[in-house]
Design a protein around this motif. Structure first.
Motif, PDB file in Angstrom:
ATOM      1  N   LYS A 182       0.824  -1.204   0.000  1.00 14.25           N
ATOM      2  CA  LYS A 182       0.000   0.000   0.000  1.00 14.25           C
ATOM      3  C   LYS A 182       0.860   1.256   0.000  1.00 14.25           C
ATOM      4  CE  LYS A 182      -3.919  -2.123   2.411  1.00 14.25           C
ATOM      5  NZ  LYS A 182      -4.761  -2.081   3.620  1.00 14.25           N
ATOM      6  N   GLN A 183       1.930   1.236   0.738  1.00 12.65           N
ATOM      7  CA  GLN A 183       2.802   2.410   0.779  1.00 12.65           C
ATOM      8  C   GLN A 183       3.449   2.652  -0.579  1.00 12.65           C
ATOM      9  OE1 GLN A 183       5.377   2.489   4.161  1.00 12.65           O
ATOM     10  NE2 GLN A 183       6.727   4.049   3.335  1.00 12.65           N
ATOM     11  N   ARG A 184       3.848   1.569  -1.229  1.00  8.41           N
ATOM     12  CA  ARG A 184       4.447   1.716  -2.555  1.00  8.41           C
ATOM     13  C   ARG A 184       3.413   2.194  -3.575  1.00  8.41           C
ATOM     14  NH1 ARG A 184       7.579  -3.179  -5.558  1.00  8.41           N
ATOM     15  NH2 ARG A 184       5.980  -3.115  -7.126  1.00  8.41           N
ATOM     16  N   GLU A 185       2.214   1.651  -3.503  1.00 11.17           N
ATOM     17  CA  GLU A 185       1.163   2.070  -4.433  1.00 11.17           C
ATOM     18  C   GLU A 185       0.776   3.517  -4.204  1.00 11.17           C
ATOM     19  OE1 GLU A 185       0.021   0.465  -6.961  1.00 11.17           O
ATOM     20  OE2 GLU A 185       1.234  -1.322  -6.541  1.00 11.17           O
ATOM     21  N   GLY A 186       0.827   3.955  -2.954  1.00 10.48           N
ATOM     22  CA  GLY A 186       0.497   5.354  -2.659  1.00 10.48           C
ATOM     23  C   GLY A 186       1.476   6.310  -3.306  1.00 10.48           C
ATOM     24  N   VAL A 187       2.760   5.981  -3.259  1.00  8.42           N
ATOM     25  CA  VAL A 187       3.767   6.836  -3.906  1.00  8.42           C
ATOM     26  C   VAL A 187       3.596   6.790  -5.423  1.00  8.42           C
ATOM     27  CG1 VAL A 187       6.246   7.227  -4.211  1.00  8.42           C
ATOM     28  CG2 VAL A 187       5.368   6.500  -1.985  1.00  8.42           C
ATOM     29  N   LYS A 188       3.297   5.588  -5.942  1.00 10.69           N
ATOM     30  CA  LYS A 188       3.142   5.458  -7.388  1.00 10.69           C
ATOM     31  C   LYS A 188       1.918   6.214  -7.890  1.00 10.69           C
ATOM     32  CE  LYS A 188       3.957   1.372  -8.972  1.00 10.69           C
ATOM     33  NZ  LYS A 188       3.795  -0.062  -9.336  1.00 10.69           N
ATOM     34  N   SER A 189       0.863   6.318  -7.059  1.00  8.15           N
ATOM     35  CA  SER A 189      -0.383   6.951  -7.492  1.00  8.15           C
ATOM     36  C   SER A 189      -0.230   8.450  -7.719  1.00  8.15           C
ATOM     37  CB  SER A 189      -1.470   6.703  -6.445  1.00  8.15           C
ATOM     38  OG  SER A 189      -1.146   7.333  -5.214  1.00  8.15           O
ATOM     39  N   VAL A 247       9.694   5.773  -6.510  1.00  7.88           N
ATOM     40  CA  VAL A 247       8.799   4.808  -5.851  1.00  7.88           C
ATOM     41  C   VAL A 247       9.601   3.903  -4.909  1.00  7.88           C
ATOM     42  CG1 VAL A 247       7.273   2.844  -6.233  1.00  7.88           C
ATOM     43  CG2 VAL A 247       7.089   4.860  -7.694  1.00  7.88           C
ATOM     44  N   GLN A 248      10.767   3.426  -5.400  1.00  6.25           N
ATOM     45  CA  GLN A 248      11.597   2.574  -4.545  1.00  6.25           C
ATOM     46  C   GLN A 248      12.183   3.370  -3.375  1.00  6.25           C
ATOM     47  OE1 GLN A 248      11.262  -0.464  -5.418  1.00  6.25           O
ATOM     48  NE2 GLN A 248      10.412  -0.003  -7.432  1.00  6.25           N
ATOM     49  N   ARG A 249      12.531   4.615  -3.661  1.00  4.75           N
ATOM     50  CA  ARG A 249      13.179   5.429  -2.621  1.00  4.75           C
ATOM     51  C   ARG A 249      12.212   5.771  -1.498  1.00  4.75           C
ATOM     52  NH1 ARG A 249      14.063   7.849   1.083  1.00  4.75           N
ATOM     53  NH2 ARG A 249      15.413   9.637   1.484  1.00  4.75           N
ATOM     54  N   PHE A 250      10.975   6.164  -1.824  1.00  5.08           N
ATOM     55  CA  PHE A 250      10.049   6.629  -0.791  1.00  5.08           C
ATOM     56  C   PHE A 250       8.984   5.590  -0.413  1.00  5.08           C
ATOM     57  CE2 PHE A 250      11.592  10.460  -2.968  1.00  5.08           C
ATOM     58  CZ  PHE A 250      12.100  11.162  -1.882  1.00  5.08           C
ATOM     59  N   GLY A 251       8.802   4.602  -1.265  1.00  9.64           N
ATOM     60  CA  GLY A 251       7.774   3.620  -0.968  1.00  9.64           C
ATOM     61  C   GLY A 251       8.311   2.302  -0.430  1.00  9.64           C
ATOM     62  N   VAL A 252       9.591   2.009  -0.698  1.00  3.52           N
ATOM     63  CA  VAL A 252      10.150   0.717  -0.300  1.00  3.52           C
ATOM     64  C   VAL A 252      11.237   0.865   0.762  1.00  3.52           C
ATOM     65  CG1 VAL A 252      11.374  -1.331  -1.121  1.00  3.52           C
ATOM     66  CG2 VAL A 252       9.601  -0.292  -2.542  1.00  3.52           C
ATOM     67  N   MET A 276      15.220  -0.470  14.699  1.00  2.00           N
ATOM     68  CA  MET A 276      13.914  -1.086  14.558  1.00  2.00           C
ATOM     69  C   MET A 276      12.815  -0.206  15.154  1.00  2.00           C
ATOM     70  SD  MET A 276      14.466  -3.716  12.814  1.00  2.00           S
ATOM     71  CE  MET A 276      12.858  -4.499  12.916  1.00  2.00           C
ATOM     72  N   GLY A 277      13.157   0.501  16.236  1.00  2.00           N
ATOM     73  CA  GLY A 277      12.187   1.425  16.811  1.00  2.00           C
ATOM     74  C   GLY A 277      11.873   2.571  15.871  1.00  2.00           C
ATOM     75  N   ALA A 278      12.939   3.077  15.214  1.00  2.00           N
ATOM     76  CA  ALA A 278      12.728   4.149  14.237  1.00  2.00           C
ATOM     77  C   ALA A 278      11.911   3.667  13.060  1.00  2.00           C
ATOM     78  CB  ALA A 278      14.074   4.709  13.770  1.00  2.00           C
ATOM     79  N   GLY A 279      12.159   2.380  12.664  1.00  2.00           N
ATOM     80  CA  GLY A 279      11.389   1.840  11.547  1.00  2.00           C
ATOM     81  C   GLY A 279       9.922   1.674  11.898  1.00  2.00           C
ATOM     82  N   LEU A 280       9.640   1.259  13.135  1.00  2.00           N
ATOM     83  CA  LEU A 280       8.247   1.095  13.545  1.00  2.00           C
ATOM     84  C   LEU A 280       7.529   2.435  13.637  1.00  2.00           C
ATOM     85  CD1 LEU A 280       8.680  -1.652  16.298  1.00  2.00           C
ATOM     86  CD2 LEU A 280       7.685  -1.932  14.023  1.00  2.00           C
ATOM     87  N   GLN A 281       8.270   3.475  14.069  1.00  2.99           N
ATOM     88  CA  GLN A 281       7.643   4.808  14.150  1.00  2.99           C
ATOM     89  C   GLN A 281       7.271   5.318  12.779  1.00  2.99           C
ATOM     90  OE1 GLN A 281      10.374   7.308  16.291  1.00  2.99           O
ATOM     91  NE2 GLN A 281      10.103   6.202  18.220  1.00  2.99           N
ATOM     92  N   ARG A 282       8.108   5.005  11.784  1.00  2.26           N
ATOM     93  CA  ARG A 282       7.748   5.436  10.438  1.00  2.26           C
ATOM     94  C   ARG A 282       6.575   4.645   9.905  1.00  2.26           C
ATOM     95  NH1 ARG A 282      13.454   6.287   9.720  1.00  2.26           N
ATOM     96  NH2 ARG A 282      13.753   4.140   9.078  1.00  2.26           N
TER      97      ARG A 282
END
Length: 506
Positions: free
Chosen positions: A403-410, A418-423, A500-506
Motif C-alpha cells: 500500500k505504501q508503494r502504491e500510494g507513492v506510485k499513485s 517509488v523505490q526510494r520513498f515507498g520501499v 527497529m524502533g525508528a522503523g516502527l515509528q515510520r
C-alpha cells in the motif's frame, strides 16, 4: 449458581453431537503433539546408540579433563633432580622457568657438599722436549719420515676438580605432599600414604612394596608416574626425578623474567616509575615499564592485541563489503520488485552458491589463492555474507506493505522515486539490523577462519594450542575474544533496537 454451572451428561453429549468438528480438531491436535514428543524421544535414543554415549561417558578419563582445565588458570614450576650413579644430584628448573634465573624457591630444601671429581682432558703433543711429569700419555707421538717427532699427537691426561653436588633434596608440594631424594632412594608422602622407590642412577626404578592408587608403573623397572591432583604431578625415573608443582594464576603476566622490574612488588615498581633513578639512561622508567609489558616474551601482549584488532577489522570490512554488494542485487531477486522470473532465479541461485559453501571452506580456498593473511579472511566473510544478505534482503523486500508503494506510485512518481520513498523506509531498518547482527557474529567467525591461515588472533590461538603446554596463553586469548564479542553484542543490540524502533515509528 452452582447448579446452573453444572451440566448434565446428556446435555454434554448433545453439544458434542452438534459440534463434532471441534472435538475432532482437539483430538487431532493432541495426537500430533504426542507424535512430535514420541519422535523426539526416539531420535534422542537413536543418537545415544549411534554415538555410543554410554561408552564415551564410561571410558572417559575425567582426571585428564580436570588437569586440562587446571592448565588454563595455573602454571607449573618444574624442578628436575638429575641423579648420578654415585647418588649425588643436580637440580635444573628449565631454561624458561617462571621463577627466573637461578631460582631458590622456599619450598625446595637442598643439602650440598663439595666432592672431588676425576675428569679426563685431551691436548695436542709436539716433539718439543717436556719436563718429566706424572701424567701418562696414552697415544705416542707420530714419527716423521726422517725419524723425528714432527707430527703433533693427542695426549690424554687425568685431573681432578672440586664440585658442589646435592646429597639430599626435599620438595614440598603443600598440604602434606612432599618428595625426598637421598642415597638413591625416593620417598613420597601424599594423602597419608608413603611410597619408597629405589633408583640406580641409570635407568631402573624399583618400588618398595605395593604402589598406592596415585602412583602408576606400566612395567617393572620403568618410570613411576605420580599424580597429586591440583598440586601437580611427578615422575620417578632411574636417573631423574621430574617434579611439576602447580600454582594458581598466570605467571609473569605483566613483566617477564628478563625485565628489570621482574620479582619486585607493586610498591617497588610504583616507586621506581614515579621517583626512582633511571634503569635505562635512554628513557624514563615509565616508558621502560610500558615497553616491557608490551614486549613481554611469555605473553606477547602487543602481538596478541594487534592480532585481535586484525580480527575485528577483518569482520567489519568483510561484512561491510558484503552488505554493500547485496543491497543492489537483492532488488533483482525480489519478485515484487523485478518482474522477470529469469533474473529472479539467476540472482537467487547466485546467492545460494555463495552461502552454500561454508565460510571455513572459502577461507581455505582464499588462503591458497592469496596466501595466509587478513585478505583471505575478508574475502571468505565477503563471499559467504553476500549470499546470506542477498537472501535475507530479498525476502524482506518481498514482505513489504504494498500500500505504501502504491500510494507513492499513485501521485505519478518515477520508478526510482517509488523505490526510494515507498520501499526503502520499510526495509532499511531491517537491512541495518541484519548487518549489525552479522557483524557481531562474524567477529566470532573470523577467529575460526583465522586458525586455518586467514590471519588474526585465530591463527595465534591455534599456534598456542598446538604446543599443548601454553594453555594459560590460550585462556588469555579466549577471554579477550569473549570480551570483544560481549562489547560488540551490546553495541549491536543497542543500535538494532534504535533502528527497529525508528522503523516502527515510520
Amino acid at each position: 449458581m452452582t447448579s446452573m454451572n453444572r451440566m448434565h451428561p446428556q446435555e454434554m453429549d448433545a453439544i458434542a453431537a452438534r459440534h463434532k468438528d471441534l472435538l475432532e480438531k482437539s483430538n487431532g491436535k493432541r495426537l500430533r503433539l504426542l507424535s512430535i514428543w514420541a519422535g523426539a524421544a526416539l531420535y534422542l535414543v537413536f543418537c545415544w546408540w549411534m554415538f555410543s554415549i554410554s561408552d564415551v561417558l564410561r571410558n572417559a578419563n575425567w582426571s585428564i579433563a580436570g588437569s586440562y582445565l587446571a592448565d588454563w588458570v595455573s602454571y607449573e614450576v618444574r624442578p628436575e633432580l638429575e641423579i648420578a650413579p654415585d647418588g649425588t644430584m643436580k637440580i635444573d628448573y628449565g631454561r624458561f622457568s617462571p621463577l627466573g634465573h637461578n631460582p631458590t624457591p622456599e619450598w625446595v630444601t637442598l643439602e650440598t657438599e663439595t666432592v672431588q671429581r676425576t675428569v679426563s682432558t685431551t691436548r695436542a703433543q709436539t716433539n718439543t722436549p717436556k719436563p718429566s711429569s706424572t701424567i701418562s700419555f696414552m697415544v705416542a707421538p707420530a714419527k716423521s719420515a726422517d725419524g723425528g717427532n714432527d707430527t703433533p699427537a693427542v695426549a690424554e691426561a687425568v685431573a681432578s676438580r672440586s664440585e658442589e653436588v646435592i646429597t639430599r633434596a626435599v620438595v614440598s608440594l603443600g598440604a602434606g605432599t612432599s618428595i625426598e631424594v637421598a642415597d638413591k632412594q625416593v620417598s613420597v608422602n601424599h594423602s597419608g600414604e608413603t611410597l619408597v622407590a629405589t633408583v640406580d642412577g641409570v635407568a631402573k626404578t624399583i618400588p618398595n612394596g605395593t604402589l598406592p592408587a596415585w602412583a602408576v608403573q606400566k612395567r617393572p623397572g620403568e618410570k613411576i608416574t605420580l599424580s597429586f591432583g591440583a598440586r601437580g604431578w611427578a615422575e620417578i625415573d632411574g636417573d631423574e626425578v621430574s617434579i611439576r608443582r602447580r600454582f594458581f594464576g598466570w605467571a609473569n603476566f605483566v613483566f617477564d623474567t628478563n625485565s628489570p622490574f621482574f620479582g619486585k612488588t607493586k610498591g617497588e615498581v610504583l616507586a621506581l616509575i614515579t621517583s626512582g633513578e633511571r634503569l635505562d639512561p635512554t628513557r624514563s622508567n615509565l616508558a621502560l615499564a610500558w615497553n616491557n609489558i608490551l614486549y613481554n616474551a611469555e605473553w606477547q601482549h602487543l602481538d596478541v592485541w594487534t592480532k585481535l584488532l586484525q580480527t575485528i577489522v577483518m569482520a567489519f570490512v568483510g561484512t561491510l563489503f558484503a552488505s554493500l554488494l547485496a543491497f543492489p542485487l537483492c532488488f533483482l531477486a525480489a519478485r515484487n520488485i523485478t518482474r522477470n522470473r529469469v533474473v529472479n532465479q539467476v540472482s537467487k541461485r547466485f546467492f545460494d552458491f555463495l552461502r552454500s559453501v561454508d565460510m571455513l571452506i572459502w577461507a581455505l580456498f582464499f588462503t591458497r589463492a592469496f596466501g595466509p593473511g587478513p585478505l583471505a579472511g575478508i574475502s571468505a566473510i565477503f563471499f559467504t555474507d553476500t549470499g546470506t544478505f542477498g537472501k535475507l534482503y530479498s525476502e524482506a523486500l518481498e514482505n513489504i506493505d504494498e500500500k505504501q508503494r502504491e500510494g507513492v506510485k499513485s501521485v505519478g512518481a518515477a520508478p526510482l522515486a517509488v523505490q526510494r520513498f515507498g520501499v526503502l523506509p520499510q526495509v532499511l531498518p531491517v537491512f541495518a539490523s541484519q548487518s549489525l547482527y552479522f557483524w557481531e557474529s562474524n567477529t566470532r567467525s573470523a577467529t575460526i577462519i583465522g586458525a586455518v591461515g586467514a590471519g588474526g588472533i585465530g591463527l595465534k590461538l591455534w599456534e598456542a594450542m598446538r604446543t599443548n603446554s601454553d594453555w594459560e596463553n590460550v585462556a588469555y586469548m579466549v577471554l579477550l575474544i569473549l570480551l570483544v564479542v560481549f562489547i560488540f553484542d551490546g553495541i549491536s543490540n543497542a543500535l538494532r533496537s534504535r533502528l527497529m524502533g525508528a522503523g516502527l515509528q515510520r
